[in-house]
Motif scaffolding. Structure first.
Motif, PDB file in Angstrom:
ATOM      1  N   GLY A   1      -2.496   1.788  13.321  1.00  0.00           N
ATOM      2  CA  GLY A   1      -2.052   3.041  13.918  1.00  0.00           C
ATOM      3  C   GLY A   1      -0.778   3.513  13.255  1.00  0.00           C
ATOM      4  N   PRO A   2      -0.410   4.793  13.473  1.00  0.00           N
ATOM      5  CA  PRO A   2       0.783   5.324  12.804  1.00  0.00           C
ATOM      6  C   PRO A   2       2.073   4.603  13.186  1.00  0.00           C
ATOM      7  N   ASP A   3       2.164   4.102  14.420  1.00  0.00           N
ATOM      8  CA  ASP A   3       3.375   3.426  14.867  1.00  0.00           C
ATOM      9  C   ASP A   3       3.235   1.910  14.863  1.00  0.00           C
TER      10      ASP A   3
ATOM     11  N   ILE B   1      -0.184  -2.811  -4.102  1.00  0.00           N
ATOM     12  CA  ILE B   1      -1.144  -2.074  -3.290  1.00  0.00           C
ATOM     13  C   ILE B   1      -1.547  -0.865  -4.117  1.00  0.00           C
ATOM     14  N   LEU B   2      -2.838  -0.760  -4.435  1.00  0.00           N
ATOM     15  CA  LEU B   2      -3.316   0.242  -5.390  1.00  0.00           C
ATOM     16  C   LEU B   2      -3.741   1.560  -4.748  1.00  0.00           C
ATOM     17  N   VAL B   3      -3.744   1.627  -3.407  1.00  0.00           N
ATOM     18  CA  VAL B   3      -4.244   2.809  -2.705  1.00  0.00           C
ATOM     19  C   VAL B   3      -3.188   3.288  -1.714  1.00  0.00           C
ATOM     20  N   ASP B   4      -3.027   4.593  -1.600  1.00  0.00           N
ATOM     21  CA  ASP B   4      -2.110   5.172  -0.623  1.00  0.00           C
ATOM     22  C   ASP B   4      -2.759   5.209   0.754  1.00  0.00           C
ATOM     23  N   ASN B   5      -1.936   5.159   1.785  1.00  0.00           N
ATOM     24  CA  ASN B   5      -2.438   5.213   3.151  1.00  0.00           C
ATOM     25  C   ASN B   5      -3.153   6.541   3.403  1.00  0.00           C
ATOM     26  N   ALA B   6      -4.239   6.474   4.158  1.00  0.00           N
ATOM     27  CA  ALA B   6      -5.038   7.639   4.563  1.00  0.00           C
ATOM     28  C   ALA B   6      -5.696   8.343   3.378  1.00  0.00           C
ATOM     29  N   SER B   7      -5.944   7.620   2.288  1.00  0.00           N
ATOM     30  CA  SER B   7      -6.617   8.227   1.146  1.00  0.00           C
ATOM     31  C   SER B   7      -8.059   7.730   1.067  1.00  0.00           C
ATOM     32  N   PRO B   8      -8.952   8.538   0.504  1.00  0.00           N
ATOM     33  CA  PRO B   8     -10.349   8.126   0.398  1.00  0.00           C
ATOM     34  C   PRO B   8     -10.526   7.025  -0.651  1.00  0.00           C
ATOM     35  N   VAL B   9     -11.458   6.121  -0.393  1.00  0.00           N
ATOM     36  CA  VAL B   9     -11.777   5.057  -1.342  1.00  0.00           C
ATOM     37  C   VAL B   9     -13.277   5.026  -1.575  1.00  0.00           C
ATOM     38  N   GLU B  10     -13.660   4.533  -2.724  1.00  0.00           N
ATOM     39  CA  GLU B  10     -15.053   4.396  -3.111  1.00  0.00           C
ATOM     40  C   GLU B  10     -15.494   2.945  -2.969  1.00  0.00           C
ATOM     41  N   TYR B  11     -16.787   2.725  -2.993  1.00  0.00           N
ATOM     42  CA  TYR B  11     -17.329   1.371  -2.980  1.00  0.00           C
ATOM     43  C   TYR B  11     -16.850   0.635  -4.223  1.00  0.00           C
ATOM     44  N   ASP B  12     -16.391  -0.598  -4.063  1.00  0.00           N
ATOM     45  CA  ASP B  12     -15.963  -1.486  -5.141  1.00  0.00           C
ATOM     46  C   ASP B  12     -14.668  -1.023  -5.833  1.00  0.00           C
ATOM     47  N   GLN B  13     -13.938  -0.111  -5.212  1.00  0.00           N
ATOM     48  CA  GLN B  13     -12.651   0.339  -5.775  1.00  0.00           C
ATOM     49  C   GLN B  13     -11.592  -0.716  -5.486  1.00  0.00           C
ATOM     50  N   PRO B  14     -10.787  -1.098  -6.483  1.00  0.00           N
ATOM     51  CA  PRO B  14      -9.711  -2.065  -6.244  1.00  0.00           C
ATOM     52  C   PRO B  14      -8.691  -1.519  -5.249  1.00  0.00           C
TER      53      PRO B  14
END
Length: 159
Positions: free
Chosen positions: A97-99, A139-152
């Motif tokens: 959650g955000p908090d 951490i390779l992904v930003d919070n609340a961003s879309p990810v694909e299958y098998d994406q690191p």
């Protein structure tokens, strides 16, 4: 040129190691650019801008889904690191959650079976567990961003 021919051309350009290819025919012009390091060649002078504006342009960028796009060169040797990859398509969240506190931070040790993030898919929140043990390096992904299958998602240094 149909879509199948364009897809084959994109694959060929990516495998050949060329940075950019432009093809111009009567009804269209296509430019395919890859994000590989530039190679310089000496050739004929570029076309005048008036000729380039005469035909509609289609731009295709080739990227590999398995490799993250990195804006700045990575100075560390990532070949010795393991990756935790996304098991599904959805939206990445690094806390419940955000908090709420983050599941993991850079430098934290993670054990196999430990929850490292949540991926929301079709209004279902799926806890993603690590399959490996080690220390989180990046951490390779930003919070609340879309990810694909098998994406690191994370780089992990084995312990």
């Amino acid at each position: 040129m149909d879509i199948k021919q364009i897809q084959e051309l994109i694959k060929f350009v990516f495998k050949s190691g060329v940075n950019e290819v432009s093809i111009e025919q009567k009804e269209f012009k296509i430019t395919i650019k890859t994000n590989q390091p530039p190679t310089y060649t000496i050739g004929a002078p570029a076309q005048p801008a008036a000729q380039l504006l005469a035909a509609p342009a289609v731009v295709a960028t080739v990227t590999s889904a398995a490799e993250p796009i990195v804006a700045a060169p990575v100075k560390e040797d990532s070949s010795s690191y393991l990756t935790i990859k996304s098991p599904m398509i959805g939206t990445f969240y690094n806390s419940s959650g955000p908090d709420k506190p983050l599941f993991i931070n850079v430098g934290d040790e993670v054990k196999a079976g430990q929850v490292v993030c949540i991926i929301e898919a079709m209004k279902l929140f799926n806890e993603i567990e690590s399959e490996i043990s080690g220390r989180i390096v990046k951490i390779l992904v930003d919070n609340a961003s879309p990810v694909e299958y098998d994406q690191p998602l994370f780089l992990v240094e084995p312990i």
